[in-house]
Design a protein around this motif. Structure first.
Motif, PDB file in Angstrom:
ATOM      1  N   TYR A   1     -12.584  -7.821  -0.654  1.00 33.56           N
ATOM      2  CA  TYR A   1     -12.435  -7.552  -2.087  1.00 33.56           C
ATOM      3  C   TYR A   1     -13.629  -6.748  -2.614  1.00 33.56           C
ATOM      4  CZ  TYR A   1     -12.086  -8.063  -7.090  1.00 33.56           C
ATOM      5  OH  TYR A   1     -12.029  -7.782  -8.418  1.00 33.56           O
ATOM      6  N   GLN A   2     -14.820  -7.114  -2.173  1.00 33.10           N
ATOM      7  CA  GLN A   2     -16.020  -6.397  -2.619  1.00 33.10           C
ATOM      8  C   GLN A   2     -15.987  -4.922  -2.210  1.00 33.10           C
ATOM      9  OE1 GLN A   2     -18.104  -7.372  -4.785  1.00 33.10           O
ATOM     10  NE2 GLN A   2     -17.251  -9.458  -4.840  1.00 33.10           N
ATOM     11  N   ILE A   3     -15.550  -4.695  -0.989  1.00 35.33           N
ATOM     12  CA  ILE A   3     -15.462  -3.303  -0.520  1.00 35.33           C
ATOM     13  C   ILE A   3     -14.466  -2.519  -1.380  1.00 35.33           C
ATOM     14  CG2 ILE A   3     -14.871  -1.781   1.437  1.00 35.33           C
ATOM     15  CD1 ILE A   3     -15.528  -4.190   3.303  1.00 35.33           C
ATOM     16  N   LEU A   4     -13.307  -3.140  -1.627  1.00 34.56           N
ATOM     17  CA  LEU A   4     -12.275  -2.477  -2.431  1.00 34.56           C
ATOM     18  C   LEU A   4     -12.776  -2.232  -3.858  1.00 34.56           C
ATOM     19  CD1 LEU A   4      -9.185  -4.576  -1.244  1.00 34.56           C
ATOM     20  CD2 LEU A   4      -9.624  -2.166  -0.698  1.00 34.56           C
ATOM     21  N   HIS A   5     -13.420  -3.252  -4.381  1.00 30.84           N
ATOM     22  CA  HIS A   5     -13.925  -3.183  -5.748  1.00 30.84           C
ATOM     23  C   HIS A   5     -14.951  -2.051  -5.892  1.00 30.84           C
ATOM     24  CE1 HIS A   5     -14.699  -4.688  -9.735  1.00 30.84           C
ATOM     25  NE2 HIS A   5     -16.002  -4.740  -9.491  1.00 30.84           N
ATOM     26  N   ALA A   6     -15.866  -1.995  -4.940  1.00 28.73           N
ATOM     27  CA  ALA A   6     -16.926  -0.971  -4.985  1.00 28.73           C
ATOM     28  C   ALA A   6     -16.339   0.438  -4.876  1.00 28.73           C
ATOM     29  CB  ALA A   6     -17.927  -1.226  -3.853  1.00 28.73           C
ATOM     30  N   ALA A   7     -15.207   0.551  -4.175  1.00 26.04           N
ATOM     31  CA  ALA A   7     -14.588   1.872  -3.989  1.00 26.04           C
ATOM     32  C   ALA A   7     -13.534   2.136  -5.071  1.00 26.04           C
ATOM     33  CB  ALA A   7     -13.966   1.962  -2.601  1.00 26.04           C
ATOM     34  N   ASP A   8     -13.435   1.212  -6.006  1.00 29.66           N
ATOM     35  CA  ASP A   8     -12.451   1.327  -7.080  1.00 29.66           C
ATOM     36  C   ASP A   8     -11.023   1.499  -6.527  1.00 29.66           C
ATOM     37  OD1 ASP A   8     -11.749   1.255  -9.721  1.00 29.66           O
ATOM     38  OD2 ASP A   8     -11.837   3.439  -9.955  1.00 29.66           O
ATOM     39  N   ALA A   9     -10.739   0.731  -5.482  1.00 31.51           N
ATOM     40  CA  ALA A   9      -9.416   0.822  -4.851  1.00 31.51           C
ATOM     41  C   ALA A   9      -8.500  -0.233  -5.456  1.00 31.51           C
ATOM     42  CB  ALA A   9      -9.549   0.612  -3.341  1.00 31.51           C
ATOM     43  N   LYS A  10      -7.363   0.214  -5.996  1.00 33.92           N
ATOM     44  CA  LYS A  10      -6.456  -0.701  -6.706  1.00 33.92           C
ATOM     45  C   LYS A  10      -5.139  -0.936  -5.945  1.00 33.92           C
ATOM     46  CE  LYS A  10      -8.361  -1.341 -10.929  1.00 33.92           C
ATOM     47  NZ  LYS A  10      -9.738  -0.920 -10.619  1.00 33.92           N
ATOM     48  N   THR A  11      -4.797   0.037  -5.103  1.00 36.66           N
ATOM     49  CA  THR A  11      -3.557  -0.125  -4.335  1.00 36.66           C
ATOM     50  C   THR A  11      -3.881   0.018  -2.859  1.00 36.66           C
ATOM     51  OG1 THR A  11      -3.131   2.244  -4.444  1.00 36.66           O
ATOM     52  CG2 THR A  11      -2.103   0.895  -6.135  1.00 36.66           C
ATOM     53  N   LEU A  12      -3.229  -0.826  -2.050  1.00 33.76           N
ATOM     54  CA  LEU A  12      -3.483  -0.662  -0.627  1.00 33.76           C
ATOM     55  C   LEU A  12      -2.253  -0.888   0.227  1.00 33.76           C
ATOM     56  CD1 LEU A  12      -4.113  -3.640   0.971  1.00 33.76           C
ATOM     57  CD2 LEU A  12      -6.063  -3.496  -0.524  1.00 33.76           C
ATOM     58  N   VAL A  13      -2.230  -0.180   1.339  1.00 29.53           N
ATOM     59  CA  VAL A  13      -1.164  -0.367   2.317  1.00 29.53           C
ATOM     60  C   VAL A  13      -1.751  -1.086   3.527  1.00 29.53           C
ATOM     61  CG1 VAL A  13       0.419   1.510   1.750  1.00 29.53           C
ATOM     62  CG2 VAL A  13      -1.607   1.987   3.143  1.00 29.53           C
ATOM     63  N   LYS A  14      -0.946  -1.960   4.081  1.00 31.13           N
ATOM     64  CA  LYS A  14      -1.440  -2.780   5.194  1.00 31.13           C
ATOM     65  C   LYS A  14      -0.633  -2.574   6.453  1.00 31.13           C
ATOM     66  CE  LYS A  14      -2.551  -7.170   5.427  1.00 31.13           C
ATOM     67  NZ  LYS A  14      -1.950  -8.493   5.303  1.00 31.13           N
ATOM     68  N   GLY A  15      -1.329  -2.431   7.553  1.00 29.01           N
ATOM     69  CA  GLY A  15      -0.666  -2.501   8.858  1.00 29.01           C
ATOM     70  C   GLY A  15      -0.602  -3.973   9.227  1.00 29.01           C
ATOM     71  N   LYS A  16       0.127  -4.292  10.289  1.00 31.61           N
ATOM     72  CA  LYS A  16       0.309  -5.695  10.645  1.00 31.61           C
ATOM     73  C   LYS A  16      -1.003  -6.327  11.126  1.00 31.61           C
ATOM     74  CE  LYS A  16       3.122  -8.240  13.757  1.00 31.61           C
ATOM     75  NZ  LYS A  16       2.541  -9.408  13.167  1.00 31.61           N
TER      76      LYS A  16
ATOM     77  N   PHE B   1       2.158   5.336   1.060  1.00 29.52           N
ATOM     78  CA  PHE B   1       1.100   5.814   1.970  1.00 29.52           C
ATOM     79  C   PHE B   1       0.333   6.964   1.326  1.00 29.52           C
ATOM     80  CE2 PHE B   1       3.681   4.130   5.669  1.00 29.52           C
ATOM     81  CZ  PHE B   1       2.745   3.192   6.041  1.00 29.52           C
ATOM     82  N   ALA B   2       1.097   7.861   0.710  1.00 27.20           N
ATOM     83  CA  ALA B   2       0.480   9.062   0.157  1.00 27.20           C
ATOM     84  C   ALA B   2      -0.462   8.743  -1.007  1.00 27.20           C
ATOM     85  CB  ALA B   2       1.573  10.021  -0.307  1.00 27.20           C
ATOM     86  N   ASN B   3      -0.149   7.663  -1.715  1.00 26.34           N
ATOM     87  CA  ASN B   3      -0.928   7.391  -2.922  1.00 26.34           C
ATOM     88  C   ASN B   3      -1.859   6.189  -2.859  1.00 26.34           C
ATOM     89  OD1 ASN B   3       0.234   9.554  -4.574  1.00 26.34           O
ATOM     90  ND2 ASN B   3       2.135   8.411  -4.242  1.00 26.34           N
ATOM     91  N   ALA B   4      -1.840   5.449  -1.746  1.00 31.32           N
ATOM     92  CA  ALA B   4      -2.674   4.244  -1.685  1.00 31.32           C
ATOM     93  C   ALA B   4      -4.158   4.590  -1.660  1.00 31.32           C
ATOM     94  CB  ALA B   4      -2.307   3.435  -0.455  1.00 31.32           C
ATOM     95  N   ASP B   5      -4.956   3.721  -2.285  1.00 27.19           N
ATOM     96  CA  ASP B   5      -6.412   3.932  -2.304  1.00 27.19           C
ATOM     97  C   ASP B   5      -7.054   3.494  -0.985  1.00 27.19           C
ATOM     98  OD1 ASP B   5      -6.341   4.772  -4.998  1.00 27.19           O
ATOM     99  OD2 ASP B   5      -6.311   2.671  -5.657  1.00 27.19           O
ATOM    100  N   ALA B   6      -6.454   2.489  -0.371  1.00 25.13           N
ATOM    101  CA  ALA B   6      -7.072   1.953   0.853  1.00 25.13           C
ATOM    102  C   ALA B   6      -6.015   1.480   1.834  1.00 25.13           C
ATOM    103  CB  ALA B   6      -7.995   0.789   0.498  1.00 25.13           C
ATOM    104  N   GLY B   7      -6.388   1.451   3.102  1.00 23.03           N
ATOM    105  CA  GLY B   7      -5.510   0.922   4.142  1.00 23.03           C
ATOM    106  C   GLY B   7      -6.204  -0.244   4.834  1.00 23.03           C
TER     107      GLY B   7
END
Lengths: 473, 251
Positions: free
Chosen positions: A95-110, A194-200
């Motif tokens: 969460y801290q990493i995402l927060h610091a990068a201002d990432a709001k949407t993410l896609v996840k692999g398994k 995928f095209a619009n996610a902030d983080a994977g």
């Protein structure tokens, strides 16, 4: 509710779900056949298992130094390494990493490790949109269900159920029960994300200490997109996934895909070694690896239970388990089901919480026979049974030792010992049992729910042997 | 290995009280092959039920009383894959660090499952004296995986001219017995034996033959219970009893 009662309720529910049971039976039969077809030469298979076992065992022996080396190499490659002792810590770090990068949407692999930490739930509570991009994971995310299998998370659902689910969430895309069309629908929905996610976010199958390489095995290309399209990639894995050398990978990959899905190789195999370089046109700008302990260090301290950590998560033990095929993954109530679940989860979560899983095994040995890294699963289940009824048994660091000891059961075994450890007592017992066989009840609890009663013979073998003139010494 | 003159017979606790005819048939087969069979009268149990339930101290006491029964250096023949497997594969763990660990290991080294002994040691030749019959074989998981004797039972049956062997679906899958598993996880066990009996019925076999009475108790018991709804199932019989019935001279 006590874990035993809760487990029986889940089993009861599972056994009454005819649709899911049909799915499990047909999928498991298919996976068993496909795996067998990949190993036509038994000698070759056994040699490959020996090799894979040795690689994993060696990595576990050298784990502390390999992890240090891994961190060094990854850091030199530009990948940030984070250590998490607990699931909560891993989630906070991410969460801290995402927060610091201002990432709001993410896609996840398994990632099964992210299931361990319940990462999706944690992030969603903090207003981060998480989308599972593996097709099976995507399906169960829509259905708000946990995975029922570590490799094929949605196998408890049939096509019709998936079609209805898709139609419920994406009515504008039209209703279809055609598998190819359904896959295409999912692809359309996911492409845009995928095209619009902030983080994977992804898992890791093997982390190579020698080179600082994160290996990711997958079939759908969603792993590659999750780890390359967004500007930020966070990988999460258990500390036991480290292996020493790059040359360890080919044999492990070979036996992993063949054991898991009966494929000679998966469609995609990703080797991630660094973030995007200045002269490169794609790839994430930053890559992080979260290494989770979550009781693994404690498991590693016991020289027998340590074998648990050799697991490469192929799921072959699950596919071949005659218990799993009847009840499916949800009945276990844990992240990892089947034989590996019965071994790993009670150690990870404590015998007082999940020790009852060790009872869901007939000791048939089908799992150990196929395990690509030769984990002696029945032996470990047996050991955990002993730990769960006897707190004084060993010095192993397992929570909840002795917590499943029940007075009625321990007394029954004490009486059994009294009768069977003394030939004289046994003879007396046998005489009464055979002579009073007419008094044997026709109902014997759970046994006679599915079978007729058991009645002693009128004369024991000992008596018949004597009668027929056999010597006794 | 030259066939020994004498062997010990460990009948197992299950056979002693519930299926003595299977045990006796095993002993008669050995005697017919010219072997002197000794049945130590103090024998009880190998300790497996408690060992598989986690009660290792109790299992150890019982197994310890058994090792006293086989003092001479002659083979111990066991008409059960699971009890032979307990002695051969698990006694080492049960007796680890105990004073009698060596004695236990020594006995394990000369322990044989019955069909293993008949085929590997005696190279037994059989002459079928029985009427034509259609049978299915259920090899117990321990016979198959711990003792590796799945082929032994079939090679013995293969010598019987009038016996037709039919194959059930998912032959290698566990029947759901698993000792105390059948009680502790009764409903899963029930579902498993349901599948097993369904596949066995579908073969049209008249008998189901096995090396283990535990499986037969489970499968046969389920056939009995289902009789009202599905009709009488195949007769379940231990391999020793079946072989003896078909080959002994007074037949």
């Amino acid at each position: 509710m006590h874990q035993t009662e809760a487990f029986h309720q889940r089993i009861d529910k599972a056994l009454h779900n005819e649709q899911a049971r049909t799915s499990f039976r047909s999928t498991m039969s298919g996976l068993m056949q496909k795996r067998a077809a990949q190993f036509p030469d038994n000698d070759e298979l056994q040699a490959l298992r020996d090799q894979a076992r040795a690689i994993r065992a060696h990595a576990l022996t050298r784990q502390p130094e390999l992890l240090e080396q891994l961190e060094q190499k990854l850091t030199a490659n530009g990948i940030r390494v984070h250590w998490a002792e607990t699931a909560q810590q891993a989630n906070e770090i991410i969460y801290q990493i995402l927060h610091a990068a201002d990432a709001k949407t993410l896609v996840k692999g398994k990632s099964m490790v992210s299931e361990e930490t319940e990462l999706n739930h944690y992030l969603e509570q903090r207003n981060i949109e998480v989308l599972e991009s593996d097709l099976g994971e995507f399906i169960i995310q829509l259905a708000h269900e946990p995975p029922s299998h570590i490799v094929a998370p949605a196998i408890h659902k049939n096509v019709k159920q998936v079609a209805e689910l898709f139609h419920q969430f994406f009515p504008e895309l039209g209703y279809t029960e055609n598998i190819d069309e359904l896959t295409l629908l999912a692809r359309q929905i996911l492409r845009d994300k995928f095209a619009n996610a902030d983080a994977g976010i992804s898992g890791v199958n093997f982390a190579v200490a020698e080179t600082g390489t994160l290996c990711l095995v997958e079939n759908e290309g969603n792993g590659r997109l999750s780890t390359t399209a967004p500007r930020l990639h966070i990988a999460i894995t258990g500390i036991e996934k480290v292996v020493a050398k790059l040359s360890d990978i080919p044999p492990l990959l070979n036996i992993l895909t063949k054991s898991a899905t009966g494929q000679p190789i998966t469609t995609y195999f990703n080797m991630i070694s660094r973030p995007r370089q200045p002269d490169e046109k794609d790839g994430p700008q930053a890559v992080h690896l979260v290494l989770l302990d979550n009781q693994r260090s404690s498991i590693r301290m016991d020289e027998e239970l340590l074998d648990t950590l050799r697991c490469i998560r192929c799921g072959a033990c699950i596919n071949h388990c005659p218990v799993y095929v009847q009840v499916g993954g949800h009945a276990y109530g844990t992240v990892y089901p089947g034989p590996i679940g019965c071994v790993l989860e009670p150690q990870r979560l404590g015998l007082e919480k999940t020790g009852i899983l060790t009872s869901a095994c007939t000791m048939c040995g089908a799992c150990a026979e196929v395990c690509p890294v030769r984990i002696p699963l029945p032996k470990l289940i047996n050991r955990l049974r002993a730990e769960s009824v006897n707190a004084a048994r060993s010095e192993a660091h397992i929570n909840g030792k002795g917590s499943l000891r029940k007075l009625t059961e321990s007394q029954a075994w004490a009486i059994w010992r009294l009768l069977y450890a003394s030939p004289r007592n046994y003879r007396l017992f046998r005489w009464f049992a055979t002579r009073l066989r007419g008094l044997t009840p026709t109902r014997l609890g759970a046994w006679t729910r599915y079978r007729s009663s058991i009645k002693p013979a009128p004369r024991s073998l000992q008596e018949l042997a004597q009668q027929e003139g056999f010597d006794h010494e | 290995m030259k066939p020994p003159e004498r062997v010990y017979f460990f009948g197992t606790c299950l056979i002693d009280m519930l299926y003595p005819k299977a045990g006796l048939a095993g002993m008669q087969l050995l005697r017919q092959a010219g072997i002197k069979v000794i049945y130590p009268k103090d024998q009880t149990c190998c300790g497996q039920p408690a060992f598989n339930s986690g009660y290792r101290d109790e299992a150890l006491s019982v197994a310890r009383s058994l090792i006293k029964c086989f003092p001479q250096n002659i083979p111990v023949v066991v008409p059960s894959g699971s009890c032979a497997g307990m002695i051969k594969q698990h006694w080492a763990e049960l007796f680890a660090d105990q004073v009698d660990a060596e004695a236990a290991a020594e006995i394990a080294s000369r322990t044989y499952e019955l069909t293993q002994f008949l085929v590997d040691v005696l190279d037994l030749k059989l002459k079928d004296l029985g009427k034509p019959v259609k049978i299915a074989v259920h090899t117990s998981c321990s016979a198959r995986r711990e003792m590796g004797v799945a082929e032994h039972i079939e090679s013995l049956l293969g010598q019987l001219d009038a016996v037709e062997l039919v194959q059930q679906e998912r032959k290698a899958e566990c029947c759901g017995f698993g000792g105390t598993f059948a009680i502790k996880q009764a409903d899963i066990s029930g579902a498993m034996v349901q599948d097993k009996t369904t596949s066995l019925r579908a073969t049209g076999a008249e008998r189901v033959i096995s090396q283990d009475c535990g499986c037969l108790m489970n499968i046969g018991g389920a056939f009995d219970k289902q009789a009202q709804d599905k009709g009488k199932g195949p007769v379940t019989q231990h391999i020793a009893e079946f072989l003896w019935e078909r080959t002994h001279a007074s037949n």
